[in-house]
Design a protein around this motif. Structure first.
Motif, short mmCIF file in Angstrom:
data_model
loop_
_atom_site.label_atom_id
_atom_site.label_comp_id
_atom_site.label_asym_id
_atom_site.label_seq_id
_atom_site.Cartn_x
_atom_site.Cartn_y
_atom_site.Cartn_z
N GLU A 322 -5.69 3.38 5.07
CA GLU A 322 -6.93 2.58 4.72
C GLU A 322 -7.49 2.40 3.29
O GLU A 322 -8.22 1.66 2.81
N ASN A 323 -6.91 3.70 2.35
CA ASN A 323 -7.02 3.44 0.98
C ASN A 323 -6.04 2.57 0.16
O ASN A 323 -6.00 2.33 -0.93
N VAL A 324 -5.20 1.97 1.07
CA VAL A 324 -3.96 1.06 0.59
C VAL A 324 -4.56 -0.08 -0.04
O VAL A 324 -5.03 -0.88 0.83
N TRP A 342 1.44 -11.51 0.13
CA TRP A 342 0.68 -10.28 -0.07
C TRP A 342 1.39 -9.13 -0.41
O TRP A 342 2.58 -9.40 -0.30
N TYR A 343 0.91 -8.17 -1.07
CA TYR A 343 1.51 -7.08 -1.47
C TYR A 343 0.91 -5.87 -1.36
O TYR A 343 -0.31 -5.76 -1.59
N ALA A 344 1.44 -4.88 -0.63
CA ALA A 344 0.68 -3.66 -0.38
C ALA A 344 1.73 -2.47 -0.83
O ALA A 344 2.91 -2.25 -0.49
N SER A 345 1.04 -1.56 -1.50
CA SER A 345 1.75 -0.43 -2.17
C SER A 345 1.68 0.58 -1.06
O SER A 345 0.58 1.56 -0.93
N THR A 346 2.65 1.01 -0.03
CA THR A 346 2.51 1.72 1.02
C THR A 346 3.62 2.85 0.71
O THR A 346 4.67 2.60 0.06
N ALA A 347 3.45 3.90 1.50
CA ALA A 347 4.41 5.02 1.44
C ALA A 347 6.00 4.46 1.95
O ALA A 347 6.86 4.96 1.39
N ASP A 348 6.05 3.75 3.01
CA ASP A 348 7.24 3.16 3.37
C ASP A 348 7.16 1.78 3.95
O ASP A 348 6.85 1.32 5.04
N ALA A 350 9.21 -0.61 4.41
CA ALA A 350 9.96 -1.12 5.28
C ALA A 350 9.44 -0.80 6.91
O ALA A 350 10.04 -1.36 7.60
N ASP A 351 8.49 0.09 6.89
CA ASP A 351 7.89 0.26 8.36
C ASP A 351 6.34 -0.30 8.48
O ASP A 351 5.78 0.29 9.37
N THR A 352 6.11 -0.94 7.52
CA THR A 352 4.73 -1.18 7.62
C THR A 352 4.48 -2.53 8.44
O THR A 352 5.07 -3.59 7.91
N TRP A 353 3.50 -2.58 9.23
CA TRP A 353 3.12 -3.71 10.21
C TRP A 353 1.86 -4.28 9.42
O TRP A 353 0.84 -3.37 9.00
N PHE A 354 1.48 -5.60 9.46
CA PHE A 354 0.54 -6.22 8.97
C PHE A 354 -0.05 -7.18 10.35
O PHE A 354 0.64 -7.73 11.05
N THR A 355 -1.20 -7.52 10.26
CA THR A 355 -1.98 -8.37 11.05
C THR A 355 -2.75 -9.46 10.45
O THR A 355 -3.41 -9.19 9.54
N ILE A 356 -2.51 -10.53 10.73
CA ILE A 356 -3.33 -11.76 10.06
C ILE A 356 -4.45 -12.29 10.97
O ILE A 356 -3.79 -12.62 12.28
N HIS A 357 -5.39 -12.58 10.91
CA HIS A 357 -6.57 -12.95 11.29
C HIS A 357 -6.85 -14.28 10.83
O HIS A 357 -7.47 -14.30 9.86
N PHE A 358 -6.67 -15.51 11.60
CA PHE A 358 -6.90 -16.76 11.25
C PHE A 358 -7.68 -17.69 12.14
O PHE A 358 -7.50 -17.62 13.00
N THR A 476 2.85 -7.18 -8.50
CA THR A 476 1.61 -8.13 -8.64
C THR A 476 1.84 -9.28 -8.92
O THR A 476 3.06 -9.69 -9.40
N PHE A 477 1.17 -10.28 -8.03
CA PHE A 477 1.68 -11.73 -7.99
C PHE A 477 1.35 -12.54 -9.48
O PHE A 477 0.44 -12.21 -9.98
#
Length: 515
Positions: A322-324, A342-348, A350-358, A476-477
């Motif tokens: 939640e702090n990412v 988007w860019y997220a600095s996560t620990a892994d 390659a195994d990070t999933w995202f959800t888009i609400h549109f 960073t974009f």
């Protein structure tokens, strides 16, 4: 013969009764091609490159009795064109590319006694094609009378006939053919499907078509995260159905789907999820359809953590994820949509999933799109003009909270030029474009009417402090350029001038606004 004229000559004598133009590279028969030759009875146009035939190409040929178009490139024929040739007796279309014979194809050929469509690409034909043929509707007794045609020849061989239930009526028609109706070659051969390939019509038995019936051996499945999952759906139908899988009203694109025949009437479709994730929870629907009807089967998938058999909650408990911070931008704009990155600095990653609400801003229910590991972009198309939209990006399967969404308004389509060039033209000079959890995301634009310049100025100062942290990130974009921030904050000093300029542009309605 063999004269590369390329088109039908315009100076054909009007009293000719026979014309033969072969190997001359004719590519089409335009309207009224031979309308200046009303006495024409025989027209041979074999071995050309004719691919297009107009519905009026035979206009004025009431005396035509023989038309030969062998060895051309016709993939379709305007059958109503034969209304202008009521005397036609011979129609030769062999060695073309015809793949369809409409049910009323022969309805305008009452005197036809020779019909050749051999060596084409016909796979399925209804027997109604011949039942609607005026000459065939005459009884055999009438045919036997003196003065009535004695022999009618059909050439239907060397087509890739697909011997499934759709060909049942045609196969029965071929078997029932008897004099005075003759087949040039009565040994019609199946090209498929499967075991029927290569067999003669008289060797096969076809069943009546039926709509699909879909079922699933397992309708509820629970597995731990990371497990390999294969969903199986069995569909019984005649003919073979088209099968697709859906999840949350979206067609699944990221998983592997395979199909195989269990028997002649049953197809097995399997969807493989190589590594089950919490975001994969939900109902998977296997939908099947053919021209008779449709059917579906639903499989429920759940994911358990550790040794627990309970379902994973939709909103996870607080964790380090939640702090990412997630940096989001609108990377591309077109007339019809936008592309998010988007860019997220996560620990892994390659195994990070995202959800888009549109969805539309004022809509309580948003469309949910699950984005698999290793993906950091998504395109949205078919947006409406002058509409406020909201898009949120969250980690894994969490629901969005305040401050996690971008809101933008599409421009007005007041002119064709604006519609082409600036319908979704988003002018972004960002104060703070970081979508953080739990921190908020704010954005300003020079083409928005600032109701609180002081607020935006304050956000600019926050953005400068936050940018020092973002500079250490390699991802960073480009759109988060310091120059853009500085330009916006510098404009804050000229509040009155900027406001007037932005209001003038807002009245034009051509740019999308970002909030």
């Amino acid at each position: 013969m063999e004269t590369p004229m390329g088109r039908v000559p315009e100076d054909v004598p009007g009293d000719l009764t026979k014309i033969r133009i072969e190997n001359s590279r004719l590519s089409e028969l335009p309207p009224g091609s031979f309308s200046g030759v009303p006495a024409l009875e025989f027209l041979w146009l074999n071995f050309n490159d004719i691919a297009l035939m107009s519905v009026d190409s035979l206009r004025g040929l009431a005396n035509l009795t023989e038309l030969r178009l062998q060895g051309n490139k016709l993939s379709s024929v305007p059958w109503t064109a034969f209304r202008d040739t009521p005397s036609l007796k011979i129609l030769d279309l062999k060695h073309n590319r015809l793949d369809v014979l409409p049910e009323h194809a022969l309805g305008h050929l009452p005197g036809l006694t020779y019909f050749d469509v051999s060596f084409n690409r016909l796979s399925v034909v209804s027997r109604d094609v011949f039942l609607n043929w005026p000459l065939y509707r005459a009884t055999e007794k009438a045919w036997g009378k003196e003065g009535v045609v004695s022999n009618v020849v059909l050439a239907l061989h060397d087509n890739p006939w697909l011997c499934d239930c759709r060909l049942k009526g045609f196969v029965e028609f071929v078997r029932a053919v008897s004099p005075p109706l003759l087949l040039m070659n009565s040994y019609l051969t199946c090209s498929g499907p499967g075991p029927k390939a290569g067999r003669f019509f008289h060797e096969i038995q076809l069943k009546t078509c039926s709509k699909p019936v879909a079922s699933a051996p397992r309708t509820n499945i629970t597995l731990p995260p990371g497990a390999k999952l294969t969903l199986t759906c069995l569909v019984k139908a005649r003919p073979d159905p088209t099968i697709h899988w859906t999840y949350s009203l979206k067609i699944i694109r990221g998983f592997s789907v395979t199909e195989a025949h269990v028997d002649e009437e049953t197809v097995r479709s399997q969807l493989e999820i190589p590594s089950l994730q919490p975001a994969d929870r939900g109902s998977y629907t296997c939908a099947a359809n053919n021209f008779i009807g449709n059917s579906s089967a639903t499989i429920g998938v759940d994911v358990r953590l550790d040794n627990s058999s309970g379902p994973v909650p939709v909103v996870s408990s607080p964790s380090a994820d939640e702090n990412v911070a997630i940096d989001v931008r609108i990377a591309k704009q077109t007339v019809y949509g936008v592309t998010l990155e988007w860019y997220a600095s996560t620990a892994d990653p390659a195994d990070t999933w995202f959800t888009i609400h549109f969805g539309k801003y004022d809509s309580a229910k948003k469309e949910t799109i699950y984005i698999g590991p290793g993906i950091n972009s998504y395109s949205v198309s078919d947006l409406l003009p002058v509409t406020k939209y909201e898009v949120c990006v969250t980690l894994k399967n969490r629901s969005p909270r305040a401050g996690q969404c971008i809101v933008f308004v599409t421009g007005s389509d007041v002119s064709a030029l604006e519609q082409r060039e600036r319908l979704i033209h988003v002018v972004v000079i960002v104060c703070a474009m970081a979508l953080a959890v739990p921190a908020g995301m704010y954005a300003c634009t020079t083409e928005a009417r600032f109701r609180c310049p002081a607020c935006c100025s304050s956000l600019c100062r926050k953005r400068r402090m936050h940018s020092e942290e973002l500079q250490e990130r390699q991802g960073t974009f480009d759109s988060l350029q310091a120059a853009s921030d500085e330009g916006l904050c510098r404009d804050m000093a000229e509040e009155g001038k900027t406001r007037r300029r932005s209001e003038d542009k807002s009245r034009g309605g051509g740019a999308a606004q970002l909030y």
